[in-house]
Design an enzyme around this catalytic site. Structure first.
Site, PDB file in Angstrom:
ATOM      1  N   GLU A  96       0.822  -1.211   0.000  1.00 26.98           N
ATOM      2  CA  GLU A  96       0.000   0.000   0.000  1.00 26.98           C
ATOM      3  C   GLU A  96       0.851   1.254   0.000  1.00 26.98           C
ATOM      4  OE1 GLU A  96      -3.361  -1.768   2.974  1.00 26.98           O
ATOM      5  OE2 GLU A  96      -2.086  -0.115   3.582  1.00 26.98           O
ATOM      6  N   CYS A 116       4.382  -7.253   7.854  1.00 23.77           N
ATOM      7  CA  CYS A 116       5.304  -6.862   8.922  1.00 23.77           C
ATOM      8  C   CYS A 116       5.375  -7.998   9.934  1.00 23.77           C
ATOM      9  CB  CYS A 116       4.808  -5.583   9.615  1.00 23.77           C
ATOM     10  SG  CYS A 116       5.967  -4.963  10.865  1.00 23.77           S
ATOM     11  N   CYS A 123      -2.548  -3.001  14.743  1.00 25.33           N
ATOM     12  CA  CYS A 123      -2.173  -2.693  13.367  1.00 25.33           C
ATOM     13  C   CYS A 123      -2.582  -3.815  12.417  1.00 25.33           C
ATOM     14  CB  CYS A 123      -0.651  -2.476  13.328  1.00 25.33           C
ATOM     15  SG  CYS A 123       0.009  -2.326  11.666  1.00 25.33           S
ATOM     16  N   GLY A 163       5.102  -2.367   7.112  1.00 25.11           N
ATOM     17  CA  GLY A 163       6.456  -2.826   7.377  1.00 25.11           C
ATOM     18  C   GLY A 163       7.214  -2.011   8.392  1.00 25.11           C
ATOM     19  N   LEU A 219       5.436   4.993  19.846  1.00 23.12           N
ATOM     20  CA  LEU A 219       5.562   4.724  21.277  1.00 23.12           C
ATOM     21  C   LEU A 219       4.292   4.022  21.791  1.00 23.12           C
ATOM     22  CD1 LEU A 219       7.515   5.117  23.627  1.00 23.12           C
ATOM     23  CD2 LEU A 219       6.453   7.329  24.069  1.00 23.12           C
ATOM     24  N   ASN A 294      -7.098   4.321  14.576  1.00 22.83           N
ATOM     25  CA  ASN A 294      -7.951   4.013  13.429  1.00 22.83           C
ATOM     26  C   ASN A 294      -8.631   2.695  13.719  1.00 22.83           C
ATOM     27  OD1 ASN A 294      -7.806   5.898  11.231  1.00 22.83           O
ATOM     28  ND2 ASN A 294      -5.635   5.385  11.091  1.00 22.83           N
ATOM     29  N   CYS A 337      -3.348   1.790   8.344  1.00 25.86           N
ATOM     30  CA  CYS A 337      -2.306   0.849   7.946  1.00 25.86           C
ATOM     31  C   CYS A 337      -2.855  -0.555   7.650  1.00 25.86           C
ATOM     32  CB  CYS A 337      -1.369   0.795   9.156  1.00 25.86           C
ATOM     33  SG  CYS A 337       0.223   0.144   8.883  1.00 25.86           S
TER      34      CYS A 337
END
Ligand code: SAH
Ligand code: SF4
Length: 355
Positions: A96, A116, A123, A163, A219, A294, A337
């Site tokens: 993406e 990833c 995520c 990633g 973080l 998100n 993501c």
């Protein structure tokens, strides 16, 4: 039947290779310079665009080489003007990329890996695992694709797509240098931002680079037990060690790192979490970006209410910590993501505006 081998990407040739090729094809030496300019400075994606080269020479080149640029297999356009692409490379891998225009500016968010391996709980990319790391050219190709699609110069690039850039360190640095190179895309080093989940050896190597590239650290919690749950892939890089590595980075480079903090309802938005974050940041050179998580479909993790985000911003500011509340762009096009790809896997067809 014999299988046809794909032609070699001309962009994988060095300047010396181009000189050799030019003389092998019986062309004068200055043609090598022209070729170099078209390929590495003007960043064209076809031989037809090389208008100052003789047609016969261009034909010879196209019989032996190609431009293995990625194919756009899906595109979504947001109401706010952002465009999100699913791009497929010649080996079938897809990633993406997002283009985000604003007044006279075009920011691009690129992927450094397909998938990833870090497994962050919030995520979509992390939940799907790693497919492979990308080459530097594949990263630059994402930027070129967006530049061509908008017909505009790209002014900044963030490595915040799929990633973990520091799990693909050498290729990421090569890509940064290609994006920054004079005569090419010429994107200023400060406008090239790498975001890491906190891979300490990567932060140390990044600090040694002579260029002024920008560093962002995801973080998401300054409480060890919470961070371990949210980001299990970086458990071994504990918060005190991370803090120390970042302070060394600041001392060495004099540059201000950014902390990304996605606020998750009931997880990292309570009082002790806020206090821990304030303590982590106070008195250090940093900038905090707060963002509402998100929403990922089927995930138990939900965004914090906006009041909590604003409260944390006020509290950080009170302690002298520079803080910005980021509004996620392209909320209507699954800009989080990994989400475009996830949806693509579960549905056959995706909207293709501008098609
Ligand atoms: N692997 C790198 C860069 C890619 S992720 C990193 O983790 O920093 C880019 C950013 O998006 C990171 O800050 C990541 O934590 C954040 N992110 C991932 N999923 C998110 C979500 N659902 N909501 C908000 N931010 C998210
Ligand atoms: Fe990987 Fe970054 Fe997603 Fe974590 S947040 S899984 S490191 S892409």
């Amino acid at each position: 039947m014999e299988r046809t081998k794909p032609l070699r990407d001309i962009r994988s040739l060095s300047i010396e290779d181009l000189s050799e090729l030019t003389s092998e094809l019986g062309q004068p030496a200055f043609r090598a310079k022209q070729l170099k300019e078209w390929i590495f400075e003007k960043n064209v994606c076809s031989f037809d665009e090389m208008t100052n080269l003789p047609k016969a020479f261009r034909e010879q080149l196209s019989e032996r080489f190609s431009f293995n640029t990625p194919v756009e297999i899906a595109k979504q356009v947001s109401k706010d003007g952002s465009r999100k692409y699913l791009l497929q490379f010649s080996d079938g891998t897809s990633v993406e990329t997002v283009g985000m225009p604003s007044r006279n500016k075009l920011a691009v968010c690129i992927s450094s890996q397909a998938g990833c391996s870090m497994g962050c709980a919030f995520c979509a990319t992390g939940l799907a695992g790693l497919t492979c790391s990308l080459t530097a050219q594949e990263m630059v190709d994402q930027v070129l694709h967006v530049a061509h699609d908008f017909g505009e110069r790209v002014t900044s690039v963030v490595f915040m797509g799929q990633g973990e850039p520091f799990m693909n360190f050498d290729n990421v640095v090569d890509a940064l240098r290609m994006l920054n190179a004079p005569g090419g895309l010429e994107i200023g080093a400060r406008h090239l931002t790498v975001s890491t989940c906190g891979i300490i050896p990567g932060i140390k190597r990044f600090a040694e680079l002579p260029e002024q590239f920008t560093l962002a650290i995801s973080l998401h919690s300054a409480v060890q037990s919470t961070r371990n749950k949210l980001m299990p892939g970086v458990k071994k890089y504990t918060l005190p060690r991370l803090h120390e590595a970042i302070q060394q980075y600041v001392e060495k480079t004099g540059r201000r790192p950014t902390y990304e903090y996605a606020m998750i309802d009931g997880v990292n938005d309570n009082n002790p979490e806020m206090e821990a974050l304030i303590e982590f940041c106070t008195g250090t050179l940093c900038h905090v970006n707060l963002i509402q998580l998100n929403d990922i479909p089927d995930s138990p993790l939900k965004p914090s209410p906006m009041e909590k985000v604003e409260t944390l911003q006020r509290r950080l500011t009170m302690y002298g910590v520079e803080t910005t509340v980021r509004h996620s762009r392209g909320g209507d096009i699954d800009a989080a993501c990994g989400q475009l790809k996830q949806r693509r896997n579960s549905a056959k067809k995706i909207i293709l505006p501008n098609a």
